[in-house]
Scaffold this active site. Structure first.
Site, PDB file in Angstrom:
ATOM      1  CB  THR A 125      -7.596  -4.447   1.883  1.00 52.69           C
ATOM      2  OG1 THR A 125      -7.051  -4.371   3.024  1.00 52.69           O
ATOM      3  CG2 THR A 125      -7.191  -3.800   0.875  1.00 52.69           C
ATOM      4  CE  LYS A 129      -3.803   2.140   6.696  1.00 57.09           C
ATOM      5  NZ  LYS A 129      -4.036   3.549   6.255  1.00 57.09           N
ATOM      6  CG  ASP A 166      -2.091   0.473   1.219  1.00 55.47           C
ATOM      7  OD1 ASP A 166      -2.116   1.351   0.201  1.00 55.47           O
ATOM      8  OD2 ASP A 166      -2.688   1.177   1.927  1.00 55.47           O
ATOM      9  CD  GLU A 194      -7.113  12.599   3.793  1.00 59.83           C
ATOM     10  OE1 GLU A 194      -6.391  13.727   3.157  1.00 59.83           O
ATOM     11  OE2 GLU A 194      -7.598  12.106   3.139  1.00 59.83           O
ATOM     12  NE  ARG A 236      -7.506   6.690   9.543  1.00 57.64           N
ATOM     13  CZ  ARG A 236      -6.957   6.953   8.234  1.00 57.64           C
ATOM     14  NH1 ARG A 236      -5.606   6.941   8.648  1.00 57.64           N
ATOM     15  NH2 ARG A 236      -7.618   7.029   6.809  1.00 57.64           N
ATOM     16  CD  GLU A 241      -6.446   4.964   4.688  1.00 57.72           C
ATOM     17  OE1 GLU A 241      -5.494   4.308   3.819  1.00 57.72           O
ATOM     18  OE2 GLU A 241      -5.539   6.332   5.193  1.00 57.72           O
ATOM     19  CD  GLN A 254      -2.446   3.752  10.280  1.00 58.04           C
ATOM     20  OE1 GLN A 254      -3.865   4.093  10.669  1.00 58.04           O
ATOM     21  NE2 GLN A 254      -1.429   4.190   9.864  1.00 58.04           N
ATOM     22  CG  ASP A 260      -5.735   0.494   3.483  1.00 54.47           C
ATOM     23  OD1 ASP A 260      -5.771  -0.044   4.530  1.00 54.47           O
ATOM     24  OD2 ASP A 260      -5.242   1.538   4.209  1.00 54.47           O
ATOM     25  CG  HIS A 288      -3.861  10.648   2.109  1.00 53.94           C
ATOM     26  ND1 HIS A 288      -4.580  11.328   2.708  1.00 53.94           N
ATOM     27  CD2 HIS A 288      -2.824   9.858   2.269  1.00 53.94           C
ATOM     28  CE1 HIS A 288      -4.424   9.528   3.516  1.00 53.94           C
ATOM     29  NE2 HIS A 288      -3.412   9.108   3.669  1.00 53.94           N
ATOM     30  CD  GLU A 330      -5.319   3.502  -0.219  1.00 52.04           C
ATOM     31  OE1 GLU A 330      -4.255   2.328  -1.206  1.00 52.04           O
ATOM     32  OE2 GLU A 330      -5.054   2.983   1.077  1.00 52.04           O
TER      33      GLU A 330
END
Lengths: 391, 391
Positions: free
Chosen positions: A233, A229, A105, A334, A213, A178, A216, A209, A112, A180
């Site tokens: 996925t 993570k 990844d 974000e 948070r 996420e 992580q 993904d 970002h 992607e």
């Protein structure tokens, strides 16, 4: 649109110019490789198209072969009607399309990476010193790559204690997405130059993904993301080929400073796609892929420059796709600026991160507006409560 | 030693109590699953031992099956002589024993983590705040796991410029080793409690996590190691089973502070092994595995607590095995304190990191001194020059 006997509704992601590949269970038959036209799955082996490659439960053999199976499907669709080859997609079970070899990844959107830097390290320069010199990436968990529609159980992991208290395990309280694009390797190789990427890349998938948070944040020093993570996925069931997307290859943004020789390309490797995130059916992000700082060709070159082999089935995530504007942010951390700015949904409820019962759907396409629309369909997942700990 | 007709030399790693599994090409036959006794490979399918599992090019089916094939081999060795089953190991080609699903690498020696902290972050507390609370780990590249004897081409990657100059790509100048034990998953599962580890762990391999310290130093913020590790990971050709090693399961060191419930075990999961690193035939590290702070059972529990599935063929590196004393350090960055204290070899040459032509061999065993010696053989690799860049 090329002439065909197949019916395709206006605005479909799957006109005759697309012809993506997937794997489906049709009725009680064993899973096998299929393509798609409009709202129908095309049973390739049943009409004699490359049965040595398509009567298989994954795309891997087909992807490794280099055979132009799309041309054979185009011939089928342009010839005498073969309605017997088509099955309504709603009557088929779409499965994980390929066996994932390694999953890497990346972190290739400058918007970002800058947003995350501002949020997580507000007192430092947002971009790390290495960011403009290499397409930073890490290895994710290949065994956790799942197909669209698979429920997402809220992950459990170690969470920091409040106010200096000891950490303790529990369900994530900041479950995120996420947005992607995933690049899928067909033919393997090592030390692949960027301008040779299309000899190795078979195609692309939508990729979510999912990210916890808080897990992580607790775990990531010094070895990077792991359990935050590795629980799931999600990818789209359709792999859209690089051949279908060739008309949408564009110049990527200029890179400043210029990159090292092994990352330089003479050909254009940006991809002009539109990507959308929906939360419970409501669009919360609409962004473009063409502005990604690092291209998939550079990601492949970087991954193999040290001598590592790319293998059939390798999956390379682009990293979260965010644009420069607030409506173009591809993750909730974000969008809500790590919870500071909750969003309000049409039902009046607010969100900072995902709640149990929420459904997130990614969509993506190239073209439209008079050009063929080459779409990915969707990559969706609904959040279910955490499994109670067994110990 | 159990009675057997097979000849075993004194001090062999492979007495009748061991019976590890590997994959070999014998003559011109297709690769298949074998065991080992003394200096001979045992052709299992040829003598009718579980041919559905052993006439296979990898151990994966056998590992997933849960069948006690070792008991059948013991019977063979205790019965009427079957010299036709044995082939001198020197006449066989030993191959990668299993298809690696996901490769996860841990960081579980407190002495190694402390040494690295002191070397890399001399002005901070050596251990990160999370280190005593979770067995920190990251995903490595499964496709780069290779069998002992495969040459190691010096990797190329991005290196920091001197005195603030721009970075540029080139061959690593600080190529290192990491002495590790790898845990191999047989039967998959999710949310595996530590005390259930042996229902899922098939066995163990020696593992050399080759590391380019300069590439790693440049790339690793914020997503962890990638190209500094992903070029090659060498494992021994023999997977020593957890059943063979059961007599050597011991209490691991006490953990302070006590760990979270999901990491707690009632049974002993330390492993009393001796591990050795040789550089060009000269021992440069001899250390024990029993002192590892985090056990393989805890690593498995941690890897799956978030809902991720362990799969057959998953490989979990222990992290570098270092003891408290200088002669017990399992990497050159520790042995030479990042180059400050070069070592001198018997030929008078010195080393900080590896030079082209160097050969590194890992060895490991349990027992001896009157107990059965359960050994791994070796995991070896020789450094070849970097491939010249093609672009």
């Amino acid at each position: 649109m090329p002439e065909t006997w197949a019916r395709i509704s206006e605005g479909s992601d799957f006109p005759p110019e697309n012809l993506p590949f997937g794997v489906a269970r049709i009725g009680d038959d064993a899973p096998r490789v299929v393509s798609r036209i409009g709202d129908h799955v095309i049973d390739l082996a049943a009409v004699g198209i490359a049965p040595d490659l398509t009567a298989e439960p994954t795309l891997n053999a087909l992807m490794a072969s280099g055979r132009d199976v799309r041309a054979e499907i185009s011939s089928l669709l342009a010839g005498a009607p073969r309605e017997d080859a088509l099955h309504p997609v709603g009557e088929c079970e779409l499965l994980l399309p390929f066996e994932v070899a390694d999953y890497v990844d990346s972190y290739s959107s400058i918007h970002h990476a800058t947003n995350l830097g501002k949020i997580l390290r507000p007192d430092s320069e947002p971009l790390m010193p290495n960011w403009r010199h290499i397409p930073v990436a890490y290895h994710g968990r290949a065994g956790s790559v799942i197909v669209s529609g698979t429920p997402i159980a809220r992950p459990i992991g170690m969470l920091a204690g409040a106010d200096g208290a000891a950490p303790s395990s529990g369900p994530s309280r900041s479950l995120d997405i996420e947005l992607e694009l995933g690049t899928v390797i067909g033919r393997g190789g090592a030390r692949i130059a960027p301008d040779e990427a299309d000899a190795h890349v078979f195609g692309f998938v939508l990729l979510n993904d999912w990210s916890a948070r808080d897990i992580q944040a607790y775990e990531y020093q010094p070895l990077g993301p792991n359990l935050g993570k590795s629980f799931a996925t999600t990818i789209s069931p359709w792999v859209v080929t690089i051949d279908a997307l060739r008309p949408f290859l564009v110049e990527a943004p200029e890179q400043d400073p210029p990159v090292d020789a092994y990352l330089r390309a003479a050909r254009p490797w940006g991809l002009d796609l539109t990507l959308v995130v929906e939360l419970n059916g409501e669009p919360i992000c609409t962004t473009g892929f063409a502005g990604m700082y690092w291209t998939f060709a550079q990601q492949v070159a970087h991954m193999t420059v040290n001598g590592a082999s790319a293998r059939t089935g390798d999956l390379i995530g682009s990293g979260t796709v965010s644009g420069p504007n607030p409506g173009e942010r591809g993750s909730l951390i974000e969008i809500t600026w790590r919870g500071r700015d909750p969003i309000t949904l049409p039902d009046g409820s607010t969100r900072t991160f995902l709640e149990d019962g929420d459904t997130v759907t990614l969509r993506g396409w190239a073209g439209g507006n008079g050009r063929p629309r080459i779409g990915f369909g969707e990559a969706t997942g609904a959040i279910t409560p955490a499994h109670p700990p067994a110990f």
